[in-house]
Design a protein around this motif. Structure first.
Motif, PDB file in Angstrom:
ATOM      1  N   ARG A 289      -4.897  16.885  -3.506  1.00 31.83           N
ATOM      2  CA  ARG A 289      -6.095  16.106  -2.648  1.00 31.83           C
ATOM      3  C   ARG A 289      -5.658  14.748  -2.392  1.00 31.83           C
ATOM      4  N   TYR A 290      -5.849  14.422  -1.087  1.00 30.83           N
ATOM      5  CA  TYR A 290      -5.524  12.944  -0.516  1.00 30.83           C
ATOM      6  C   TYR A 290      -6.438  11.872  -1.126  1.00 30.83           C
ATOM      7  N   LEU A 291      -5.986  10.804  -1.735  1.00 30.71           N
ATOM      8  CA  LEU A 291      -6.891   9.662  -2.366  1.00 30.71           C
ATOM      9  C   LEU A 291      -6.823   8.670  -1.138  1.00 30.71           C
ATOM     10  N   GLY A 292      -6.032   8.515  -0.380  1.00 31.12           N
ATOM     11  CA  GLY A 292      -5.982   7.369   0.573  1.00 31.12           C
ATOM     12  C   GLY A 292      -4.750   6.578   0.393  1.00 31.12           C
ATOM     13  N   SER A 293      -4.523   5.465   1.369  1.00 31.08           N
ATOM     14  CA  SER A 293      -3.693   4.291   1.134  1.00 31.08           C
ATOM     15  C   SER A 293      -4.416   3.248   0.382  1.00 31.08           C
ATOM     16  N   ILE A 294      -3.491   3.184  -1.015  1.00 26.71           N
ATOM     17  CA  ILE A 294      -4.169   2.424  -2.079  1.00 26.71           C
ATOM     18  C   ILE A 294      -3.066   1.538  -2.493  1.00 26.71           C
ATOM     19  N   ALA A 295      -3.699   0.323  -2.844  1.00 29.43           N
ATOM     20  CA  ALA A 295      -2.811  -0.808  -3.232  1.00 29.43           C
ATOM     21  C   ALA A 295      -1.673  -0.748  -4.460  1.00 29.43           C
ATOM     22  N   SER A 296      -2.422   0.194  -5.461  1.00 35.11           N
ATOM     23  CA  SER A 296      -1.816   0.400  -6.708  1.00 35.11           C
ATOM     24  C   SER A 296      -2.005   1.411  -7.341  1.00 35.11           C
ATOM     25  N   CYS A 297      -1.106   2.129  -8.145  1.00 29.03           N
ATOM     26  CA  CYS A 297      -1.363   3.344  -8.963  1.00 29.03           C
ATOM     27  C   CYS A 297      -2.618   3.275  -9.802  1.00 29.03           C
ATOM     28  N   ALA A 298      -2.794   1.906 -10.428  1.00 25.56           N
ATOM     29  CA  ALA A 298      -4.053   1.838 -10.999  1.00 25.56           C
ATOM     30  C   ALA A 298      -5.381   2.102 -10.312  1.00 25.56           C
ATOM     31  N   SER A 299      -5.438   1.635  -9.232  1.00 27.66           N
ATOM     32  CA  SER A 299      -6.503   1.894  -8.238  1.00 27.66           C
ATOM     33  C   SER A 299      -6.703   3.292  -7.751  1.00 27.66           C
TER      34      SER A 299
ATOM     35  N   MET B  84       0.776  -1.182   0.009  1.00 30.93           N
ATOM     36  CA  MET B  84      -0.098  -0.056   0.017  1.00 30.93           C
ATOM     37  C   MET B  84       0.873   1.405   0.049  1.00 30.93           C
ATOM     38  N   ALA B  85       0.257   2.119  -0.573  1.00 33.68           N
ATOM     39  CA  ALA B  85       1.009   3.446  -0.617  1.00 33.68           C
ATOM     40  C   ALA B  85      -0.156   4.570  -0.458  1.00 33.68           C
ATOM     41  N   GLU B  86       0.548   5.919  -0.011  1.00 26.49           N
ATOM     42  CA  GLU B  86      -0.369   7.009   0.011  1.00 26.49           C
ATOM     43  C   GLU B  86      -0.305   7.664  -1.192  1.00 26.49           C
TER      44      GLU B  86
ATOM     45  N   PRO C 154       4.605  10.893 -14.411  1.00 29.42           N
ATOM     46  CA  PRO C 154       5.423   9.948 -15.266  1.00 29.42           C
ATOM     47  C   PRO C 154       6.683   9.707 -14.379  1.00 29.42           C
ATOM     48  N   GLN C 155       6.841  10.309 -13.291  1.00 28.22           N
ATOM     49  CA  GLN C 155       8.209   9.886 -12.508  1.00 28.22           C
ATOM     50  C   GLN C 155       7.683   8.899 -11.344  1.00 28.22           C
ATOM     51  N   CYS C 156       6.595   9.042 -10.764  1.00 23.74           N
ATOM     52  CA  CYS C 156       6.533   8.134  -9.501  1.00 23.74           C
ATOM     53  C   CYS C 156       5.313   6.892  -9.880  1.00 23.74           C
ATOM     54  N   ALA C 157       4.696   6.884 -11.042  1.00 23.60           N
ATOM     55  CA  ALA C 157       3.729   6.178 -11.408  1.00 23.60           C
ATOM     56  C   ALA C 157       3.581   5.793 -12.610  1.00 23.60           C
ATOM     57  N   THR C 158       5.140   5.476 -13.126  1.00 24.39           N
ATOM     58  CA  THR C 158       5.295   5.313 -14.495  1.00 24.39           C
ATOM     59  C   THR C 158       4.329   4.226 -15.231  1.00 24.39           C
ATOM     60  N   SER C 159       3.981   3.141 -14.481  1.00 21.90           N
ATOM     61  CA  SER C 159       3.064   2.186 -14.997  1.00 21.90           C
ATOM     62  C   SER C 159       1.800   2.578 -15.380  1.00 21.90           C
TER      63      SER C 159
ATOM     64  N   HIS D 105      -0.016  11.059  -7.789  1.00 25.22           N
ATOM     65  CA  HIS D 105       1.270  10.574  -7.329  1.00 25.22           C
ATOM     66  C   HIS D 105       1.299   9.953  -6.055  1.00 25.22           C
ATOM     67  N   ASN D 106       2.460   9.378  -5.492  1.00 23.20           N
ATOM     68  CA  ASN D 106       2.495   8.844  -4.341  1.00 23.20           C
ATOM     69  C   ASN D 106       3.277   9.657  -3.549  1.00 23.20           C
ATOM     70  N   ALA D 107       3.126   9.450  -2.169  1.00 23.87           N
ATOM     71  CA  ALA D 107       3.654  10.440  -1.078  1.00 23.87           C
ATOM     72  C   ALA D 107       5.104  11.022  -1.155  1.00 23.87           C
ATOM     73  N   ALA D 108       5.856   9.909  -1.887  1.00 23.52           N
ATOM     74  CA  ALA D 108       7.307  10.149  -1.784  1.00 23.52           C
ATOM     75  C   ALA D 108       7.805  10.480  -3.202  1.00 23.52           C
ATOM     76  N   CYS D 109       6.952  11.116  -4.020  1.00 17.57           N
ATOM     77  CA  CYS D 109       7.389  11.701  -5.381  1.00 17.57           C
ATOM     78  C   CYS D 109       8.046  13.011  -5.159  1.00 17.57           C
ATOM     79  N   SER D 110       9.106  13.355  -5.841  1.00 17.76           N
ATOM     80  CA  SER D 110       9.690  14.669  -5.770  1.00 17.76           C
ATOM     81  C   SER D 110       8.808  15.590  -6.456  1.00 17.76           C
ATOM     82  N   LEU D 111       7.906  15.288  -7.294  1.00 14.37           N
ATOM     83  CA  LEU D 111       7.190  16.263  -8.244  1.00 14.37           C
ATOM     84  C   LEU D 111       5.923  16.473  -7.248  1.00 14.37           C
TER      85      LEU D 111
END
Ligand SMILES: [Zn+2]
Length: 68
Positions: A33-43, A1-3, A59-64, A19-25
């Motif tokens: 806006r916070y989306l939640g703690s989510i299993a994948s970027c697709a979700s 899971m990631a934020e 394009p940096q933190c959620a390339t897939s 983005h995920n919480a760790a992204c430099s962008l």
């Protein structure tokens, strides 16, 4: 899971980037806006699409999940 967060302001092409919480962008807190703690970027992108018509993975933190 990631934020995950979505940008409130759209890019020039209309995309709201996810983005995920760790992204430099990741923009400042008042621009996201916070989306939640989510299993994948697709979700996370799916969740963001409930709020914004046009969403895309960062394009940096959620390339897939980024559609060029
Ligand atoms: Zn990112």
């Amino acid at each position: 899971m990631a934020e995950f967060y979505v940008e409130i302001n759209a890019q020039a092409n209309g995309d709201h980037l996810v983005h995920n919480a760790a992204c430099s962008l990741l923009p400042a807190k008042d621009g996201i806006r916070y989306l939640g703690s989510i299993a994948s970027c697709a979700s996370a992108v799916k969740k963001a699409a409930e709020s914004f018509r046009q969403v895309n993975g960062c394009p940096q933190c959620a390339t897939s999940c980024h559609i060029a």
